[in-house]
Design a protein around this motif. Sequence first.
Motif, PDB file in Angstrom:
ATOM      1  N   GLY A  98      -0.122  -2.344   5.291  1.00 20.24           N
ATOM      2  CA  GLY A  98      -0.883  -1.189   5.748  1.00 20.24           C
ATOM      3  C   GLY A  98      -0.197   0.133   5.496  1.00 20.24           C
ATOM      4  O   GLY A  98       1.032   0.208   5.397  1.00 20.24           O
ATOM      5  N   ARG A 155      -9.970  -4.367  13.249  1.00 23.90           N
ATOM      6  CA  ARG A 155      -9.956  -4.058  11.828  1.00 23.90           C
ATOM      7  C   ARG A 155     -11.365  -4.197  11.267  1.00 23.90           C
ATOM      8  O   ARG A 155     -12.086  -5.144  11.590  1.00 23.90           O
ATOM      9  CB  ARG A 155      -8.974  -4.981  11.102  1.00 23.90           C
ATOM     10  CG  ARG A 155      -8.702  -4.577   9.681  1.00 23.90           C
ATOM     11  CD  ARG A 155      -7.352  -5.058   9.183  1.00 23.90           C
ATOM     12  NE  ARG A 155      -7.134  -6.486   9.284  1.00 23.90           N
ATOM     13  CZ  ARG A 155      -6.004  -7.088   8.933  1.00 23.90           C
ATOM     14  NH1 ARG A 155      -4.991  -6.370   8.476  1.00 23.90           N
ATOM     15  NH2 ARG A 155      -5.885  -8.385   9.042  1.00 23.90           N
ATOM     16  N   TRP A 186      -2.761 -10.125   2.253  1.00 26.83           N
ATOM     17  CA  TRP A 186      -2.854  -8.841   2.950  1.00 26.83           C
ATOM     18  C   TRP A 186      -1.575  -8.032   2.800  1.00 26.83           C
ATOM     19  O   TRP A 186      -0.477  -8.586   2.782  1.00 26.83           O
ATOM     20  CB  TRP A 186      -3.113  -9.062   4.446  1.00 26.83           C
ATOM     21  CG  TRP A 186      -4.467  -9.626   4.722  1.00 26.83           C
ATOM     22  CD1 TRP A 186      -4.821 -10.940   4.714  1.00 26.83           C
ATOM     23  CD2 TRP A 186      -5.660  -8.883   5.005  1.00 26.83           C
ATOM     24  NE1 TRP A 186      -6.172 -11.057   4.980  1.00 26.83           N
ATOM     25  CE2 TRP A 186      -6.699  -9.825   5.164  1.00 26.83           C
ATOM     26  CE3 TRP A 186      -5.943  -7.528   5.126  1.00 26.83           C
ATOM     27  CZ2 TRP A 186      -8.006  -9.426   5.452  1.00 26.83           C
ATOM     28  CZ3 TRP A 186      -7.238  -7.143   5.418  1.00 26.83           C
ATOM     29  CH2 TRP A 186      -8.253  -8.083   5.577  1.00 26.83           C
ATOM     30  N   ARG A 192      -9.607  -1.245   7.420  1.00 29.14           N
ATOM     31  CA  ARG A 192      -8.867  -0.280   8.236  1.00 29.14           C
ATOM     32  C   ARG A 192      -8.958  -0.658   9.713  1.00 29.14           C
ATOM     33  O   ARG A 192      -9.908  -1.299  10.137  1.00 29.14           O
ATOM     34  CB  ARG A 192      -9.383   1.139   8.029  1.00 29.14           C
ATOM     35  CG  ARG A 192     -10.798   1.397   8.545  1.00 29.14           C
ATOM     36  CD  ARG A 192     -11.253   2.791   8.166  1.00 29.14           C
ATOM     37  NE  ARG A 192     -12.593   3.088   8.685  1.00 29.14           N
ATOM     38  CZ  ARG A 192     -13.263   4.190   8.393  1.00 29.14           C
ATOM     39  NH1 ARG A 192     -12.730   5.118   7.586  1.00 29.14           N
ATOM     40  NH2 ARG A 192     -14.472   4.393   8.906  1.00 29.14           N
ATOM     41  N   GLN A 200      -0.657   4.324   6.875  1.00 28.67           N
ATOM     42  CA  GLN A 200      -1.311   5.110   7.917  1.00 28.67           C
ATOM     43  C   GLN A 200      -1.959   6.362   7.342  1.00 28.67           C
ATOM     44  O   GLN A 200      -1.358   7.090   6.555  1.00 28.67           O
ATOM     45  CB  GLN A 200      -0.286   5.502   8.985  1.00 28.67           C
ATOM     46  CG  GLN A 200      -0.896   6.176  10.204  1.00 28.67           C
ATOM     47  CD  GLN A 200       0.140   6.427  11.284  1.00 28.67           C
ATOM     48  OE1 GLN A 200       1.185   7.040  11.027  1.00 28.67           O
ATOM     49  NE2 GLN A 200      -0.130   5.934  12.470  1.00 28.67           N
ATOM     50  N   TRP A 205     -10.461  -3.236   0.739  1.00 31.60           N
ATOM     51  CA  TRP A 205      -9.741  -2.365   1.676  1.00 31.60           C
ATOM     52  C   TRP A 205     -10.382  -2.502   3.047  1.00 31.60           C
ATOM     53  O   TRP A 205     -11.617  -2.536   3.183  1.00 31.60           O
ATOM     54  CB  TRP A 205      -9.818  -0.904   1.242  1.00 31.60           C
ATOM     55  CG  TRP A 205      -8.956  -0.542   0.084  1.00 31.60           C
ATOM     56  CD1 TRP A 205      -9.321  -0.489  -1.236  1.00 31.60           C
ATOM     57  CD2 TRP A 205      -7.569  -0.178   0.120  1.00 31.60           C
ATOM     58  NE1 TRP A 205      -8.257  -0.118  -2.014  1.00 31.60           N
ATOM     59  CE2 TRP A 205      -7.154   0.089  -1.195  1.00 31.60           C
ATOM     60  CE3 TRP A 205      -6.629  -0.027   1.153  1.00 31.60           C
ATOM     61  CZ2 TRP A 205      -5.868   0.467  -1.533  1.00 31.60           C
ATOM     62  CZ3 TRP A 205      -5.343   0.352   0.827  1.00 31.60           C
ATOM     63  CH2 TRP A 205      -4.968   0.597  -0.498  1.00 31.60           C
ATOM     64  N   ASP A 236      -5.008   2.796  10.219  1.00 32.48           N
ATOM     65  CA  ASP A 236      -4.128   2.111   9.281  1.00 32.48           C
ATOM     66  C   ASP A 236      -5.020   1.415   8.261  1.00 32.48           C
ATOM     67  O   ASP A 236      -5.950   0.696   8.646  1.00 32.48           O
ATOM     68  CB  ASP A 236      -3.254   1.085   9.999  1.00 32.48           C
ATOM     69  CG  ASP A 236      -2.230   1.742  10.898  1.00 32.48           C
ATOM     70  OD1 ASP A 236      -1.921   1.166  11.964  1.00 32.48           O
ATOM     71  OD2 ASP A 236      -1.733   2.819  10.541  1.00 32.48           O
ATOM     72  N   TYR A 237      -4.717   1.619   6.984  1.00 35.39           N
ATOM     73  CA  TYR A 237      -5.539   1.071   5.909  1.00 35.39           C
ATOM     74  C   TYR A 237      -4.802  -0.091   5.258  1.00 35.39           C
ATOM     75  O   TYR A 237      -3.612   0.037   4.898  1.00 35.39           O
ATOM     76  CB  TYR A 237      -5.850   2.145   4.875  1.00 35.39           C
ATOM     77  CG  TYR A 237      -6.943   3.080   5.348  1.00 35.39           C
ATOM     78  CD1 TYR A 237      -6.676   4.029   6.340  1.00 35.39           C
ATOM     79  CD2 TYR A 237      -8.237   3.005   4.830  1.00 35.39           C
ATOM     80  CE1 TYR A 237      -7.685   4.879   6.797  1.00 35.39           C
ATOM     81  CE2 TYR A 237      -9.236   3.840   5.276  1.00 35.39           C
ATOM     82  CZ  TYR A 237      -8.963   4.768   6.264  1.00 35.39           C
ATOM     83  OH  TYR A 237      -9.956   5.608   6.727  1.00 35.39           O
ATOM     84  N   TYR A 238      -5.525  -1.201   5.081  1.00 38.86           N
ATOM     85  CA  TYR A 238      -4.956  -2.432   4.562  1.00 38.86           C
ATOM     86  C   TYR A 238      -5.655  -2.861   3.280  1.00 38.86           C
ATOM     87  O   TYR A 238      -6.878  -2.829   3.179  1.00 38.86           O
ATOM     88  CB  TYR A 238      -5.095  -3.557   5.589  1.00 38.86           C
ATOM     89  CG  TYR A 238      -4.386  -3.298   6.888  1.00 38.86           C
ATOM     90  CD1 TYR A 238      -5.020  -2.621   7.925  1.00 38.86           C
ATOM     91  CD2 TYR A 238      -3.082  -3.739   7.087  1.00 38.86           C
ATOM     92  CE1 TYR A 238      -4.385  -2.375   9.124  1.00 38.86           C
ATOM     93  CE2 TYR A 238      -2.432  -3.507   8.287  1.00 38.86           C
ATOM     94  CZ  TYR A 238      -3.080  -2.822   9.289  1.00 38.86           C
ATOM     95  OH  TYR A 238      -2.436  -2.584  10.485  1.00 38.86           O
ATOM     96  N   GLU A 243       0.829  -1.201   0.000  1.00 40.36           N
ATOM     97  CA  GLU A 243       0.000   0.000   0.000  1.00 40.36           C
ATOM     98  C   GLU A 243       0.863   1.252   0.000  1.00 40.36           C
ATOM     99  O   GLU A 243       1.990   1.237   0.526  1.00 40.36           O
ATOM    100  CB  GLU A 243      -0.907   0.042   1.239  1.00 40.36           C
ATOM    101  CG  GLU A 243      -1.853  -1.132   1.399  1.00 40.36           C
ATOM    102  CD  GLU A 243      -1.295  -2.229   2.277  1.00 40.36           C
ATOM    103  OE1 GLU A 243      -2.094  -3.018   2.824  1.00 40.36           O
ATOM    104  OE2 GLU A 243      -0.052  -2.299   2.433  1.00 40.36           O
TER     105      GLU A 243
END
Length: 126
Positions: A119, A45, A116, A38, A121, A36, A93-95, A6
């Motif tokens: 992440g 999450r 996955w 987060r 931020q 997505w 945090d975005y995954y 990411e």
Amino acid sequence: QVQLVESGGGLVQAGGSLRLACAASGRTFSSNAMGWFRRAPGKEREFVAAISWSGGSSTYADSVKGRFTISRDNAKNTVYLQMNSLKPEDTADYYCAGSRSYSGSGFRTERDYDYWGQGTQVTVSS
């Protein structure tokens, strides 16, 4: 080895925009669903958005519907998350996640995805 990386996170003021990208390597995801998620500080999450293999179908969490847009470029093996009208509660945090076998946009839980990223931020200041 499959990798999802990411990028695009950072600090932004409330009302601003960010565009996250997730670049995949090691296998193609052009036939598979991507999503997505987060994780906010102190929280579990949660699902944000998902997109079908063709990009023709997408699903959003109610909290981001109308503000976030998920898209993909299969030629680049990359999925994006355009985030507009950001709020402090979007800080997390975005995954990025990829499915091994599913091609639709209906996967909304973590266990539905096989791959996955680490992440990126996102911090939204008020």
